[in-house]
Every structure is written in C-alpha cells, then in structure tokens.
Enzyme design. Sequence first.
Site, PDB file in Angstrom:
ATOM      1  N   SER A 194      -8.089   3.926   9.135  1.00 44.71           N
ATOM      2  CA  SER A 194      -8.694   3.988   7.807  1.00 44.71           C
ATOM      3  C   SER A 194      -7.933   3.086   6.825  1.00 44.71           C
ATOM      4  O   SER A 194      -8.523   2.256   6.118  1.00 44.71           O
ATOM      5  CB  SER A 194      -8.692   5.446   7.344  1.00 44.71           C
ATOM      6  OG  SER A 194      -8.932   5.549   5.971  1.00 44.71           O
ATOM      7  N   HIS A 219       0.861  -1.185   0.000  1.00 45.91           N
ATOM      8  CA  HIS A 219       0.000   0.000   0.000  1.00 45.91           C
ATOM      9  C   HIS A 219       0.896   1.234   0.000  1.00 45.91           C
ATOM     10  O   HIS A 219       1.874   1.290   0.742  1.00 45.91           O
ATOM     11  CB  HIS A 219      -0.885   0.032   1.248  1.00 45.91           C
ATOM     12  CG  HIS A 219      -1.685   1.297   1.351  1.00 45.91           C
ATOM     13  ND1 HIS A 219      -2.849   1.506   0.646  1.00 45.91           N
ATOM     14  CD2 HIS A 219      -1.455   2.446   2.036  1.00 45.91           C
ATOM     15  CE1 HIS A 219      -3.305   2.717   0.901  1.00 45.91           C
ATOM     16  NE2 HIS A 219      -2.478   3.310   1.746  1.00 45.91           N
ATOM     17  N   LYS A 235      -8.940  -1.315   5.726  1.00 49.04           N
ATOM     18  CA  LYS A 235      -9.165  -1.723   4.332  1.00 49.04           C
ATOM     19  C   LYS A 235      -8.154  -2.786   3.911  1.00 49.04           C
ATOM     20  O   LYS A 235      -8.489  -3.742   3.213  1.00 49.04           O
ATOM     21  CB  LYS A 235      -9.076  -0.501   3.407  1.00 49.04           C
ATOM     22  CG  LYS A 235     -10.277   0.428   3.585  1.00 49.04           C
ATOM     23  CD  LYS A 235     -10.172   1.689   2.750  1.00 49.04           C
ATOM     24  CE  LYS A 235      -9.225   2.684   3.333  1.00 49.04           C
ATOM     25  NZ  LYS A 235      -9.217   4.006   2.766  1.00 49.04           N
ATOM     26  N   ASP A 282     -15.509   3.251   6.813  1.00 50.54           N
ATOM     27  CA  ASP A 282     -14.480   4.200   6.363  1.00 50.54           C
ATOM     28  C   ASP A 282     -15.059   5.228   5.398  1.00 50.54           C
ATOM     29  O   ASP A 282     -14.677   6.396   5.420  1.00 50.54           O
ATOM     30  CB  ASP A 282     -13.310   3.461   5.705  1.00 50.54           C
ATOM     31  CG  ASP A 282     -12.186   4.438   5.346  1.00 50.54           C
ATOM     32  OD1 ASP A 282     -11.682   5.112   6.257  1.00 50.54           O
ATOM     33  OD2 ASP A 282     -11.856   4.551   4.160  1.00 50.54           O
ATOM     34  N   ARG A 288     -14.424  13.299   7.888  1.00 49.23           N
ATOM     35  CA  ARG A 288     -13.084  13.833   8.214  1.00 49.23           C
ATOM     36  C   ARG A 288     -12.667  14.865   7.180  1.00 49.23           C
ATOM     37  O   ARG A 288     -12.094  15.906   7.504  1.00 49.23           O
ATOM     38  CB  ARG A 288     -12.057  12.689   8.265  1.00 49.23           C
ATOM     39  CG  ARG A 288     -12.175  11.834   9.515  1.00 49.23           C
ATOM     40  CD  ARG A 288     -11.349  10.570   9.381  1.00 49.23           C
ATOM     41  NE  ARG A 288      -9.942  10.845   9.188  1.00 49.23           N
ATOM     42  CZ  ARG A 288      -9.103  10.043   8.528  1.00 49.23           C
ATOM     43  NH1 ARG A 288      -9.533   8.912   7.988  1.00 49.23           N
ATOM     44  NH2 ARG A 288      -7.839  10.363   8.405  1.00 49.23           N
TER      45      ARG A 288
HETATM   46  N1  URA Z   1      -5.707   7.286   2.908  1.00 45.51           N
HETATM   47  C1  URA Z   1      -6.718   6.589   3.482  1.00 45.51           C
HETATM   48  O1  URA Z   1      -7.165   5.583   2.958  1.00 45.51           O
HETATM   49  N2  URA Z   1      -7.208   7.051   4.643  1.00 45.51           N
HETATM   50  C2  URA Z   1      -6.734   8.144   5.274  1.00 45.51           C
HETATM   51  O2  URA Z   1      -7.222   8.477   6.338  1.00 45.51           O
HETATM   52  C3  URA Z   1      -5.692   8.867   4.660  1.00 45.51           C
HETATM   53  C4  URA Z   1      -5.187   8.406   3.472  1.00 45.51           C
END
Ligand code: URA
Length: 438
Positions: free
Chosen positions: A183, A82, A187, A161, A168
């Site tokens: 977050s 990621h 995922k 999320d 947010r």
């Molecule tokens: N990328 C994400 O998936 N979540 C965040 O909070 C910030 C960057």
Amino acid sequence: MSPQDLIRKKRDGKRFTPAEIDAFVQGVCDGTWADYQTSALLMAMFVNGLNLAEQNALTSAMLASGEHFDFSELDAPVADKHSTGGVGDKTSLLIAPMVAACGVYVPMISGRGLGYTGGTLDKLESISGYNVRLSKSEFKKTLKKCGFALAGQTENIVPADKKLYALRDATATVESIPLIVASIMSKKLAEGLDALVLDVKTGSGAFMQSERDVRRLARALVKTGNAFDVKTEAVISDMNQPLGQYVGNALEVFECLKLLRNDAEAQTKPTLDLSIELAARILILCGVADTIESSNLKIQNVLASGEALEKFRQNIELQGGDAKICDDPEVLLDKHLLKIKIKSPASGYISKIDAGEIGRAISAIGGGRVKVEDQIDCAVGYACEKKLGDAVAEHETLGTLFCRSEAQAAKVLAKLQMAYKIGDEKSPKPKLIKEIIK
Ligand code: URA
C-alpha cells in the site's frame, strides 16, 4: 484462475505467481471480483502471509493500476520522505524546503489526517488560500519552479489502494506487513523517485507500537523500495510523546515557520533534529553529500542562510497561499481561542506520555477526523511543555490546550491530564532516533 481458486490457494498456505497477483489486482479494479471475494483473499493473505516476491508483485500490480509521474527530464535527483504517522509529526513541512534548497526535487504526495495522527494536507490548508488540489501539470510546474510541490493523491494514482485499503479497514486486515508495504510503496513508487527515506515510528503515538513489528515493517519497506531501484532507507524514530512543541494543524505550521526563521523555542528541538536527520539521509542517497556530517552541515547552512525559508515562501506563493506567514508566523494563530493550562496532579518526573491519547483529545475537539468526510478545525491544538524525563511540581503546567469553548475543554481536560504518568524516579529521556535500516 477464478477468485475461488486464488482464495483457496492462499487459504491453503501456497505461494502466488506474479501473474496470479496481477489477476487479483486487475479483478479488484475492474469490478469482476466481488468485495466479499476480495475481502476473503485479503484475510487469507493476512493469515498466511506473502513472501518478499509476492509482496513485490503486489506492489508492482498496485502501482500499475494507475498513472505514474516521470521526472526523468529534470536536471537533479528526485526524492521524498514518508512517515508512518504520529502526533505532532510535522517534519514534511521542513524537509521539503530544506532538501529543495540543497538541490534535490521533492514531489511530495501527502495524505489527510485520520484518527489521531495528523496529515500534511490538513496542516497546509491552515495557510489561507493554500491549494493542495493540484492537477498533474500544476504539480510538475510547481516542482520545477521551486524544487518541491505538496499535493493530495489524485483518483488516478494507485486506484487499487483506495479499494483495497477501504476493505482492509472494514475487515480488520490493515495490520499485515506485506499489505502495508504494498500500500505505502505503490503510492511512493508512483512519484517517480530516485530516493526515499521512510520515518517508521514506534511508541504510544505510532500506528504500530511494538518495536519488533516496527523493525520488521521498516526492513520490509526498505527491501521493496530497493527492489524497484529506488534507493531506500528507513529511520526508526520515537513516538512515545508528541514530536516537538505543538499538536494541531495551524500550530504545527507555526512551529515549522519559527524553525525556518531560526527563532523557535527549545521545545521544538526534536522536530528540527528529526527533520535534519531525515533530510540528511535523503541528500546522501541522492549523491548530493557523502557523509552524514557533511549532509547535516549543508542543511544547517540552508536553514541559517534563510534559503529554506525562501523556498517555502516561493512554494506558498506558487500554490496560492498567503506567504505573509513567512514574515509573521503569528498570523496563523487564532486569537479568539481559549488557552487552558493542564496541571500536573502530583510532583515527580514524567515517566510516560500517551501520545495517542493527546492526539485523540485534539481530534475530539475538531482538530482531526474520525471519518474521512469530517470537517476539521485547523486552529485548535495543544502545546507540550513537559516531556518525558522532565521534573514537574504539583499544579505545574504540563501543556496548554487551545480550544473554542469551556465545554470543549471540559470534554478533554481529564483525558489530557491522564495521558501523563508521574513517577518518583527520573527516567532517561527516550532516544529520538532508534535505528537506521539500510
Ligand atoms: N498507510 C498506508 O498508506 N497504507 C497502509 O496499509 C497502512 C498505513
């Protein structure tokens, strides 16, 4: 506890129990918490923080809000990479086929570009016919057949999320390390991984620019990954200039194909170096290689033999794309584009590049989105010629803009030129890999 009680508790700097965090996430998902209450708690979390136990409890509650993949029936390890996002960051397109060719499954659930950073799904959609909207069963079938699958997040993966991120974004509470960790990691954990390597970027094109904050984020991500029994490492990498040669969706796929075909130009080397570093670390975490040297070698071998290219071809065919690009990457390039050279205003050395500004310029001519619903133009983009530390003469080309019209060029030419600072003294080239966090 009511929303008011939980908001008051965090407002007053107290710690939550896992049950209280579960109640919050549940309330967000079932609609019993109003957006203003969720936003108030997010702000209290932003201001007063979450400790590691709370960060992990939030990750766990968010993960539990949706469905997960279970790949336990597969006969080899399952891993992913990621990236926190950058300009010209295209390593996923190399890592997935390289790692799959070394015998590790890569279920890559990716995102779309927003703002000035690109998204893997948009890059893939520049391949004619390529389908990133796979059902869970299509995703699994593709993964089993060719070792990797690339698709977008479905509504059912971490629905919490979606809701929390939107609030947010609207309440200036994105830049909180525990909220970012929960977050991202919820995922990634939904992918059912054995191992995860994070590419956490720092510099002018990164979403978090200070190296100190980036190091804190990388450590926090690694701690949470390992707490969930996913072997996790982070690589802190430089984003003070676009990665490699190209910025722009089709151009970035083109760069990766040239690399997979072993006929890329010298400017692409950082793309390959970073991809190999990240892929090599995945292989080690998965127990497929013992040392970084042997892991690197394995990857170099699947590149040199063409096995990684064949994996990509197989994947493109399985996901409905036109695999002819594997034999002729030029097919990806739109011949009707204007190519406008960006000239250096002075002689000297490239001392600074605002990578974010280059990303924003490409976005402004349609290469990226400002709003989630914006359509993009996959073909437009930028080719970097001069990089940090390079010598440049007055009027020499810094890079080339690929655009649709003179009017588009006029909109961004000055911005692109001003993204470069030319100094009198040669400064050292930045180190691509800054630190490994284990
Ligand atoms: N990328 C994400 O998936 N979540 C965040 O909070 C910030 C960057």
